[in-house]
Design an enzyme around this catalytic site. Structure first.
Site, PDB file in Angstrom:
ATOM      1  N   GLY A   1       0.822   0.556   4.868  1.00 16.71           N
ATOM      2  CA  GLY A   1      -0.088   2.598   4.758  1.00 16.71           C
ATOM      3  C   GLY A   1       0.537   2.400   3.589  1.00 16.71           C
TER       4      GLY A   1
ATOM      5  N   TYR B   1     -10.339   3.236  10.441  1.00 16.10           N
ATOM      6  CA  TYR B   1      -9.149   4.146  10.808  1.00 16.10           C
ATOM      7  C   TYR B   1      -9.392   4.931  12.141  1.00 16.10           C
ATOM      8  CZ  TYR B   1      -8.263   2.550   6.562  1.00 16.10           C
ATOM      9  OH  TYR B   1      -7.574   1.090   4.975  1.00 16.10           O
ATOM     10  N   TYR B   2      -8.188   4.706  12.863  1.00 11.97           N
ATOM     11  CA  TYR B   2      -8.202   5.744  14.082  1.00 11.97           C
ATOM     12  C   TYR B   2      -7.206   6.795  13.664  1.00 11.97           C
ATOM     13  CZ  TYR B   2     -11.223   2.639  16.517  1.00 11.97           C
ATOM     14  OH  TYR B   2     -12.270   1.625  15.834  1.00 11.97           O
TER      15      TYR B   2
ATOM     16  N   GLY C   1      -8.263  -8.112 -13.874  1.00 10.21           N
ATOM     17  CA  GLY C   1      -6.856  -7.721 -14.524  1.00 10.21           C
ATOM     18  C   GLY C   1      -6.745  -6.336 -13.892  1.00 10.21           C
TER      19      GLY C   1
ATOM     20  N   ALA D   1      -4.024  -4.595  -1.644  1.00 14.30           N
ATOM     21  CA  ALA D   1      -3.509  -5.210  -3.007  1.00 14.30           C
ATOM     22  C   ALA D   1      -3.573  -4.613  -4.046  1.00 14.30           C
ATOM     23  CB  ALA D   1      -4.691  -6.070  -3.842  1.00 14.30           C
TER      24      ALA D   1
ATOM     25  N   ASP E   1      -2.243  -1.162  -3.736  1.00 11.30           N
ATOM     26  CA  ASP E   1      -0.623  -0.902  -3.373  1.00 11.30           C
ATOM     27  C   ASP E   1       0.951  -1.731  -4.366  1.00 11.30           C
ATOM     28  OD1 ASP E   1      -1.997   0.833  -2.346  1.00 11.30           O
ATOM     29  OD2 ASP E   1      -2.073  -0.489  -0.273  1.00 11.30           O
TER      30      ASP E   1
END
Length: 341
Positions: free
Chosen positions: A42, A111-112, A248, A273, A275
């Site tokens: 998440g 996604y469910y 970057g 990545a 997050d």
């Protein structure tokens, strides 16, 4: 804007949905004979996990179903040393993410989450965690929660008001997901939330969406990203960061621009990545690091997660990060095509 609260390690609290993640053990579609590996993921809890591994105090606020997947989410986050403030919803299941592998790498994520416990977030969830929000150094939120519906959007607004009343800084990652809502509906909401934050993170296309203008194509991407970062900062945030993928990231702060290059790695799983970048940047910021060091820390964490399986499992600890000099990071992760999102 006031300064960051004094704290020896810093603290990050985040509100949002964490789901169970199912990934085939071998490449190919889920099928008999190809078992699924269970994990969690998440955007908000990924950021908290990144900060916690670097030594900050982390708290996740959310909802889970009264089911085994919800208990998996809570157990895994607590095992990372994260404080969990999760309401157990007896009327809705824990959300689920399914990764489909092609040639050993995730090529599609499904996604469910319609009707999930996390989609039923409301201002009451922010109120229950009001003390944790008010006492934290930074509250981290994302546009994914805003996309889940009116209730979750109201929860974000309430959390921001609590943070403001307590002197807690607000961090917002745009994290626009077109599979959850269309651009026309998302843009004004994401712009409003970005304007209400102290620190904003956006990809190049997300910055374009919020600002309603494309990046310049007649200049290097780093320059175009810097221009967008400056325009985002003009909306109200003290700091705006635009992530540039393999190139970057660039940050606008106090009227100046700072750029830090990315790290070349072999992409194993790019999910998470961005997050990791946000968690690394915020933790460095809490430690008093200047803008370039914050960007470099974020880039290092994004590269580490991209080079490993899972949304957050590859996050380095403080000791591991210390052993990863910027000039050696690419070699340590054995590769050359880093993608961060």
């Amino acid at each position: 804007m006031t300064g960051w609260k004094e704290n020896t390690t810093g603290s990050v609290v985040a509100l949002g949905e964490t789901m169970a993640v199912l990934t085939p053990v071998a490449a190919g579609r889920p099928a008999p004979g190809n078992p699924l590996r269970a994990g969690i993921g998440g955007a908000e809890s990924n950021v908290v996990a990144a900060a916690t591994r670097l030594g900050a105090a982390g708290t996740w606020i959310g909802r889970v179903g009264d089911d085994d997947l919800g208990r998996l989410v809570v157990r895994e986050l607590r095992a990372e040393g994260i404080k969990v403030l999760a309401e157990v919803d007896p009327h809705a299941p824990t959300g689920l993410m399914l990764k489909e592998l092609r040639v050993g790498r995730p090529r599609r994520v499904r996604y469910y989450r319609t009707g999930s416990a996390g989609s039923r977030l409301s201002p009451a969830d922010a109120d229950r965690a009001a003390q944790a929000i008010a006492e934290a150094d930074v509250l981290h939120l994302t546009g994914i929660t805003a996309a889940l519906g009116p209730g979750p959007r109201a929860a974000l607004d309430r959390a921001i008001r609590i943070a403001r009343a307590g002197g807690t800084k607000v961090s917002f990652d745009v994290n626009h997901r077109r599979t959850l809502w269309p651009d026309a509906e998302a843009a004004p909401v994401l712009r409003r939330l970005a304007s209400a934050a102290d620190v904003v993170f956006a990809g190049l296309d997300e910055a374009e969406l919020i600002l309603g203008r494309p990046a310049a194509t007649d200049r290097p991407v780093t320059e175009a990203g810097g221009e967008l970062a400056a325009l985002l900062a003009a909306l109200g945030p003290a700091t705006a960061v635009v992530k540039l993928g393999a190139l970057g990231a660039v940050a606008a702060h106090d009227g100046s621009l700072t750029y830090a290059p990315g790290h070349p790695v072999t992409v194993v799983d790019a999910v998470g990545a961005g997050d990791a970048f946000a968690g690394g940047y915020l933790t460095a910021l809490l430690g008093g690091s200047p803008s370039e060091a914050c960007l470099r820390t974020g880039n290092a964490l994004g590269a580490a997660v991209t080079a490993t399986e899972g949304d957050w499992e590859g996050l380095p600890t403080r000791a591991e990060l210390t052993d990863m000099p910027a000039e050696d990071l690419g070699a340590r992760f054995r590769g050359a095509d880093h993608v961060m999102r």
